[in-house]
Design a protein around this motif. Structure first.
Motif, short mmCIF file in Angstrom:
data_model
loop_
_atom_site.label_atom_id
_atom_site.label_comp_id
_atom_site.label_asym_id
_atom_site.label_seq_id
_atom_site.Cartn_x
_atom_site.Cartn_y
_atom_site.Cartn_z
N ILE A 2 0.81 -1.21 -0.06
CA ILE A 2 0.04 0.02 -0.03
C ILE A 2 1.02 1.12 0.05
N GLY A 3 1.73 1.33 0.84
CA GLY A 3 2.83 2.44 0.93
C GLY A 3 3.84 2.39 0.06
N ALA A 4 4.65 3.43 -0.35
CA ALA A 4 5.65 3.42 -1.00
C ALA A 4 7.14 3.33 -0.68
N PHE A 5 7.21 3.05 0.92
CA PHE A 5 8.50 2.98 1.25
C PHE A 5 8.85 1.31 1.45
N GLN A 6 8.01 0.79 2.01
CA GLN A 6 8.17 -0.73 2.27
C GLN A 6 8.74 -1.66 0.86
N VAL A 56 -1.74 7.35 0.13
CA VAL A 56 -1.00 8.47 0.64
C VAL A 56 -0.82 8.28 1.80
N GLU A 57 -1.84 8.05 2.73
CA GLU A 57 -1.54 7.88 4.15
C GLU A 57 -0.44 6.73 4.73
N SER A 58 -0.56 5.80 4.04
CA SER A 58 0.44 4.91 4.13
C SER A 58 1.66 5.19 3.96
N THR A 59 2.14 5.79 2.91
CA THR A 59 3.33 6.41 2.55
C THR A 59 3.66 7.49 3.60
N ALA A 60 2.76 8.28 4.01
CA ALA A 60 3.14 9.34 5.01
C ALA A 60 3.38 8.52 6.45
N ALA A 109 4.94 6.03 6.92
CA ALA A 109 6.13 5.41 7.02
C ALA A 109 7.34 6.60 6.72
N ALA A 110 6.82 7.76 6.12
CA ALA A 110 7.86 8.71 6.07
C ALA A 110 8.03 9.34 7.44
N ARG A 138 -1.58 15.57 12.15
CA ARG A 138 -0.86 14.99 13.41
C ARG A 138 0.71 14.54 12.85
N LEU A 139 0.35 14.53 11.46
CA LEU A 139 1.84 14.06 10.88
C LEU A 139 2.69 15.20 10.22
N GLY A 140 1.96 16.21 9.60
CA GLY A 140 2.56 17.25 9.11
C GLY A 140 1.56 18.56 8.74
N THR A 141 1.68 19.36 7.92
CA THR A 141 0.99 20.49 7.46
C THR A 141 0.12 20.06 6.16
#
Length: 176
Positions: free
Chosen positions: A90-94, A121-125, A127-128, A160-163
């Motif tokens: 789902i995410g871009a990092f794993q 997007v949220e899964s990537t966020a 992990a980021a 909660r994770l960024g802007t």
């Protein structure tokens, strides 16, 4: 949404998730996929003009002989110099080299967009954030299967994770 930070183009990358033909064509909310894609494309142009990297992430299904039709990026999105990352989760990092690529370029901040807001997007966020990146979310460069899913991510989780900003509010400092 809060005021957009002034970004350093040498330390900021745009990461766009799953802007693939078959995904953009799905019935999405609170905007059509083609609208989120158009906004993401404008944002990518701004990043390229500023000399900041653009990373295009797309999904490939694992263990299948052939990907479904429409599995490529939307035509015209990728430009020379853009990075393309293929994910199988789902995410871009794993399971990808995305973190390595970004760190090699000295990237510390990511601006995120794509489809779907609450999944790719949220899964990537998440992990980021775990990896220590500062995050900016271009809300109008995203869409989800329902408006409620999009809004939950944008109003509850992303702050909660960024802007969270609109794409037009993303700006770069002149000091570079």
């Amino acid at each position: 949404m809060t005021a957009a930070p002034v970004l350093d183009p040498q330390r900021t990358a745009l990461v766009l998730v799953d802007l693939m033909e078959r995904i953009v064509a799905l019935p999405l909310e609170p905007r059509k996929g083609i609208e989120a894609h158009a906004t993401a494309g404008e944002l990518a142009s701004a990043f390229r003009s500023a000399g900041a990297p653009v990373v295009l992430v797309r999904t490939e299904r694992p263990a299948v002989a052939e990907q479904p039709p429409g599995s490529g990026l939307v035509a015209g999105l990728r430009r020379d110099g853009d990075a393309e990352v293929v994910k199988r989760t789902i995410g871009a990092f794993q399971g990808t080299d995305l973190d390595t690529r970004l760190r090699e370029q000295g990237i510390t901040t990511l601006v995120l967009g794509g489809i779907t807001t609450n999944l790719g997007v949220e899964s990537t966020a998440r992990a980021a954030a775990d990896l220590g990146y500062d995050l900016v979310f271009a809300e109008d460069a995203m869409a989800a299967f329902t408006a409620a899913e999009h809004e939950a991510s944008v109003r509850l989780d992303f702050p909660r994770l960024g802007t969270v900003v609109r794409a037009a509010e993303v700006r770069f400092g002149t000091d570079g």
